[in-house]
Write a protein that holds these residues in place. Sequence first.
Motif, PDB file in Angstrom:
ATOM      1  N   LEU A 231       0.778  -1.247   0.000  1.00 34.17           N
ATOM      2  CA  LEU A 231       0.000   0.000   0.000  1.00 34.17           C
ATOM      3  C   LEU A 231       0.807   1.294   0.000  1.00 34.17           C
ATOM      4  N   ASN A 232       2.106   1.182   0.280  1.00 34.54           N
ATOM      5  CA  ASN A 232       2.880   2.406   0.485  1.00 34.54           C
ATOM      6  C   ASN A 232       2.855   3.351  -0.704  1.00 34.54           C
ATOM      7  N   GLU A 233       2.875   2.793  -1.905  1.00 35.83           N
ATOM      8  CA  GLU A 233       2.955   3.670  -3.079  1.00 35.83           C
ATOM      9  C   GLU A 233       1.606   4.240  -3.474  1.00 35.83           C
ATOM     10  N   LYS A 234       0.549   3.530  -3.092  1.00 40.04           N
ATOM     11  CA  LYS A 234      -0.776   3.969  -3.553  1.00 40.04           C
ATOM     12  C   LYS A 234      -1.511   4.820  -2.542  1.00 40.04           C
ATOM     13  N   THR A 235      -1.114   4.761  -1.276  1.00 38.66           N
ATOM     14  CA  THR A 235      -1.869   5.462  -0.238  1.00 38.66           C
ATOM     15  C   THR A 235      -0.916   6.174   0.719  1.00 38.66           C
ATOM     16  N   ALA A 236      -1.489   7.052   1.572  1.00 40.47           N
ATOM     17  CA  ALA A 236      -0.692   7.646   2.653  1.00 40.47           C
ATOM     18  C   ALA A 236      -0.850   6.709   3.842  1.00 40.47           C
ATOM     19  N   LEU A 237       0.050   5.743   3.936  1.00 40.42           N
ATOM     20  CA  LEU A 237      -0.101   4.671   4.930  1.00 40.42           C
ATOM     21  C   LEU A 237       0.515   5.067   6.259  1.00 40.42           C
ATOM     22  N   GLN A 238      -0.240   4.791   7.329  1.00 41.56           N
ATOM     23  CA  GLN A 238       0.329   4.965   8.667  1.00 41.56           C
ATOM     24  C   GLN A 238       0.133   3.674   9.441  1.00 41.56           C
ATOM     25  N   ILE A 239       1.206   3.221  10.079  1.00 39.11           N
ATOM     26  CA  ILE A 239       1.121   1.953  10.808  1.00 39.11           C
ATOM     27  C   ILE A 239       1.130   2.233  12.307  1.00 39.11           C
ATOM     28  N   VAL A 240       0.155   1.665  13.022  1.00 35.94           N
ATOM     29  CA  VAL A 240       0.084   1.853  14.480  1.00 35.94           C
ATOM     30  C   VAL A 240      -0.060   0.485  15.147  1.00 35.94           C
ATOM     31  N   ASP A 241      -0.057   0.486  16.477  1.00 34.96           N
ATOM     32  CA  ASP A 241      -0.173  -0.781  17.215  1.00 34.96           C
ATOM     33  C   ASP A 241      -1.448  -1.529  16.840  1.00 34.96           C
ATOM     34  N   ASN A 242      -1.357  -2.826  16.921  1.00 37.67           N
ATOM     35  CA  ASN A 242      -2.495  -3.696  16.618  1.00 37.67           C
ATOM     36  C   ASN A 242      -3.653  -3.379  17.568  1.00 37.67           C
ATOM     37  N   LEU A 243      -4.858  -3.162  17.006  1.00 36.04           N
ATOM     38  CA  LEU A 243      -5.986  -2.877  17.886  1.00 36.04           C
ATOM     39  C   LEU A 243      -6.578  -4.139  18.510  1.00 36.04           C
ATOM     40  N   ARG A 244      -6.142  -5.278  18.062  1.00 36.70           N
ATOM     41  CA  ARG A 244      -6.553  -6.548  18.697  1.00 36.70           C
ATOM     42  C   ARG A 244      -5.305  -7.434  18.819  1.00 36.70           C
ATOM     43  N   PRO A 245      -4.366  -7.037  19.699  1.00 34.84           N
ATOM     44  CA  PRO A 245      -3.093  -7.768  19.755  1.00 34.84           C
ATOM     45  C   PRO A 245      -3.261  -9.231  20.159  1.00 34.84           C
ATOM     46  N   THR A 246      -4.229  -9.498  21.028  1.00 31.44           N
ATOM     47  CA  THR A 246      -4.578 -10.892  21.335  1.00 31.44           C
ATOM     48  C   THR A 246      -6.096 -10.980  21.272  1.00 31.44           C
ATOM     49  N   LEU A 247      -6.599 -12.180  21.281  1.00 32.31           N
ATOM     50  CA  LEU A 247      -8.058 -12.317  21.195  1.00 32.31           C
ATOM     51  C   LEU A 247      -8.760 -11.674  22.378  1.00 32.31           C
TER      52      LEU A 247
ATOM     53  N   GLN B  61      -8.006  -2.648  26.555  1.00 33.08           N
ATOM     54  CA  GLN B  61      -7.250  -3.585  27.385  1.00 33.08           C
ATOM     55  C   GLN B  61      -8.125  -4.343  28.375  1.00 33.08           C
ATOM     56  N   LYS B  62      -9.224  -4.838  27.909  1.00 32.43           N
ATOM     57  CA  LYS B  62     -10.048  -5.650  28.803  1.00 32.43           C
ATOM     58  C   LYS B  62      -9.452  -7.049  28.843  1.00 32.43           C
ATOM     59  N   GLN B  63      -9.117  -7.466  30.051  1.00 33.97           N
ATOM     60  CA  GLN B  63      -8.456  -8.760  30.191  1.00 33.97           C
ATOM     61  C   GLN B  63      -9.483  -9.763  30.669  1.00 33.97           C
ATOM     62  N   SER B  64      -9.586 -10.882  29.998  1.00 31.96           N
ATOM     63  CA  SER B  64     -10.534 -11.873  30.488  1.00 31.96           C
ATOM     64  C   SER B  64      -9.864 -12.695  31.585  1.00 31.96           C
TER      65      SER B  64
ATOM     66  N   ASN C 242      -7.664  -9.079  24.148  1.00 28.64           N
ATOM     67  CA  ASN C 242      -7.340  -7.667  24.340  1.00 28.64           C
ATOM     68  C   ASN C 242      -7.804  -6.821  23.176  1.00 28.64           C
ATOM     69  N   GLU C 243      -8.331  -5.682  23.523  1.00 25.09           N
ATOM     70  CA  GLU C 243      -8.667  -4.713  22.495  1.00 25.09           C
ATOM     71  C   GLU C 243      -7.948  -3.418  22.874  1.00 25.09           C
ATOM     72  N   ASN C 244      -7.182  -2.876  21.971  1.00 29.65           N
ATOM     73  CA  ASN C 244      -6.376  -1.696  22.265  1.00 29.65           C
ATOM     74  C   ASN C 244      -6.679  -0.644  21.198  1.00 29.65           C
ATOM     75  N   LEU C 245      -7.737   0.113  21.450  1.00 24.20           N
ATOM     76  CA  LEU C 245      -8.242   0.991  20.389  1.00 24.20           C
ATOM     77  C   LEU C 245      -7.561   2.361  20.343  1.00 24.20           C
TER      78      LEU C 245
END
Lengths: 374, 602
Positions: free
Chosen positions: B204-220, B398-401, B222-225
């Motif tokens: 995507l780098n050439e076609k869009t203005a791409l920004q990479i950030v932390d995974n919003l669902r790093p584990t099943l 970051q809701k931890q089950s 956890n949600e890190n929005l």
Amino acid sequence: MAYAYSPGLKVLESVTLQRDRRLPLSGKIIVSQGDSVSAEQVVMMTEMPGKADMMNIVSMLGCLPGEIGKYMKKEAGDSIKMHELIAESSSFFGLFKTRIESPIDGTIESISPVTGQLTLRGKPIPVEVKAYIDGKVLSTDGKENVIVETTGSFIQGIFGVGGETCGNIEIAVQSPNIPLTIDSLSENHKDKIVVGGSYVTYDVLMRAKEIGVKAIIVGGFDDSDLKKFLGFDLGVAITGQEKLGLTLVITEGFGEIPMAEKTFNLLCKYAGMRTSVNGATQIRAGVMRPEIIIPHPSAQKAADEKETKLVLEIGKSVRVIREPFFGKIGIIKSLPVELTKLPTESMARVLEVEFENGERAVIPRANVEVIAMD
Amino acid sequence: MTDINVILATDCGSTTTKAILIEKINGQYRLTARGEAPTTVEAPAEDVTRGVINSIAEIEDITGKTFIKDDKLIVPRKDDKGADIYVSTSSAGGGLQMMVAGVVKQMSAESAERAALGAGAIVMDVLATNDKRRLFQRIERIRNLRPDMILISGGTDGGTVRHVVSQAEVIAAADPKPRFGIGYELPVIFAGNIKARDAVRETLNEKTALQIVDNLRPTLENENLKPARDAIHDLFLEHVMQHAPGYKKLMTWTSAPIMPTPGAVGDIMQLIAKRENIQVVGTDIGGATTDDFSVFRADRDDPESQFVFNRTVSANLGMSYSISNVVAEAGIPNIMRWVSFDVDERLLRNSIRNKMIRPTTIPQGLNGLIIEQAICREALRLAFIQHKQMAVGLRGVQKQSSIGDAFSQKSSDETLVDMIGLDLIVGSGGVLSHAPRRNQSALMMIDGFAPEGITNLAVDSIFMMPHLGVLAQINEDAAIEVFEKDCLIHLGAVVAPVGVAPYGKPCMTVEIHGKGKWDLKVGEMKLIPATRDEEFEITINPNKKFDIGAGKGKIVERKIKGGVVGIILDARCRPIQLPENHDERITALQSWNKELDIYPEI
């Protein structure tokens, strides 16, 4: 002095207007500044990238994404023809072969070593843009934009469906109070812009479509018939892209409502003239209303469309656009400054209007529209 | 920022720019003036600051003070002219319109949708590998919708790469162009599996203005929005706003970053819930869309559990531009059930269409008002259904089950919206904030939301929640003080037991100490005048088929306050039961309207 502006529909006999014609992408302009153009003349063209499709080639070949290069007969950027071999694998010493053929004419845009997906791009789609109105090319940027200017009559409708079209005006009813019926249509209306009076039904529209009418202009239409005509219940008023076989412009609103006499008379005056019609309506921020443009050389000085202000002033003609006086036309008699209590108990700015029969009523300013006449 | 005495705030909406002036008077922040002017994003002005200046000029006229010099705001204040700070929100040009993509619709794609909604975006579509669409259909969809921004998620960290990259490839194949500004690249945020970053960048780098950030669902679990939401805000300012007419200039005027309007409303609601320790539902019903917000505890059985914020946008439920869509979605019978007089269906349909094509008109007669308020009830109801469906399961940062969850019977599909535990509903938008009688607003909200147990009702007086949300970024105390004193109009409370029984059967006995005692039968409503200045002891004894919060037939005693409307006792069952017979329904509606003093006598 502060002016109270009102949303309103323009009904102008003589106006100079421009229409901005635009390509979706840069392309070729085939007219020059000052050229005379006709509505159906192509003024610019371009090619849109073809439709993209993806093929999960690894699952078809039964290999890993990293191995895909071994089996490809084509590379990214290569042209391909329908049924042309693009990849092949063999197993059991060549006894069994899996051949992948191209499903399209086009090019291979990319081959992903991560997913094993092939992105195929179809042939470019040619796009042509017509002048839409008879007039002159006012300017062009040489890449994607042509402005066509004309002088003539201009009428805005309140709602429409169907896109741009062009034809000669035919009046099919005797007065603006008469609905358009199947009996008032004939084979002579083929390729015409047909003006009805107060109302049209779904059945009449179907008959008009059968005849080959280009557009219908009437006062009102029923919501239930709109649903039938479109094939779905329109949620938000954004129209113009639908392919219906004809364009419909309603000038007053939903229900059976006589067309404003001034609108009807103007259309009658120019019966037989070549006219451009666009049903596209967009009722969001940046409102777009359907329009009727009748180019004609004018003896009187033409007003500028953009300078025609819709100001609420004593003596101006207004149309009521909400019950209980919906559709009535009158003259503004007073514009009280103070807020007035309505029967709903809401406090609102109002105006006093005198209707054509001499009756007077107090109406919220939000519920009238100025009829702009030149 | 300790010495802030004069604050200007604007909200640049699609049609109107609204300005408010907040001043510190005798040590308290109060709203002192408001002004409004048409938004000037479109031709002929094509400069949003024009509308801002005009709206603040109205405040100058009202107060006699000076805030503008040479078509510019005076910030900070000099010689008693200007304001100490100026903040703004914006939803002009249709707000921030996004598409989101994930691998699994119910997991990463849903988390991405929440991140986008929470940041104040309208989510135009959600793409997922299991969305039952073929690849070419997804490509066509992206090309046709032309979003302002795309958020891609998918894959837990270290998990699937192939499926995530496949979503990026779909976007690359669509080669989408942004809505505004030919010649700039579409902002795309990748918040998925860290192992897929290189391949996504490659794609995507050439076609869009791409920004990479932390995974919003790093584990099943956890949600890190937050990183994705922050990136949405940054890109909104850097890309979308930069290309909207006049915003570059506006951004140099503000003392804090410009926020998308609904994002700011969400912030103020979260702040209130946290400060007051209450569960809140808010709604903003506009002409085109209805935004619902909620703040509920993550675990309804644990009063100590963290608050979880959710926002949904019902993009085509509104009172003018989208009014016909409310009717299409609800169906005519559902609208007619709230109309207390006989009405011909053809006339009704045409009159609603006429409102759609002339959206700025207002009802002049009572019947027109009753029909619009019936439609409002259905818009509120439908938007709230969508909200409840979205506010489910793993919501929040970051809701931890815990191991206990594995044995719990709770389904992650269960909505977090706990109606019986809901403390406050806040309504805003013209139809609620400007209803001729506050009693009408209260009843529309009761019918639309069907609150259960004891619930307080309020309306935003002049829709200043966006201003206060963005102000809270730099002065929380000022925002809260104005919210409590000038923003909210407390309507009162509604008491509504949960349960169903035939009309005429006993429902509940209510005693408001110092006011009286009432026996209510099923199908009855009662309005008890009571202001917010007084607090009353209330004892509610529900019939054995009804629950007021403690269980069926169990007595509840607590304190209650009224408001400008009072305390409403609602014995129409939950879910609300309306008589099926046409005449009986009209009689019932008329009797409730009379008891609650909803409309003037005709």
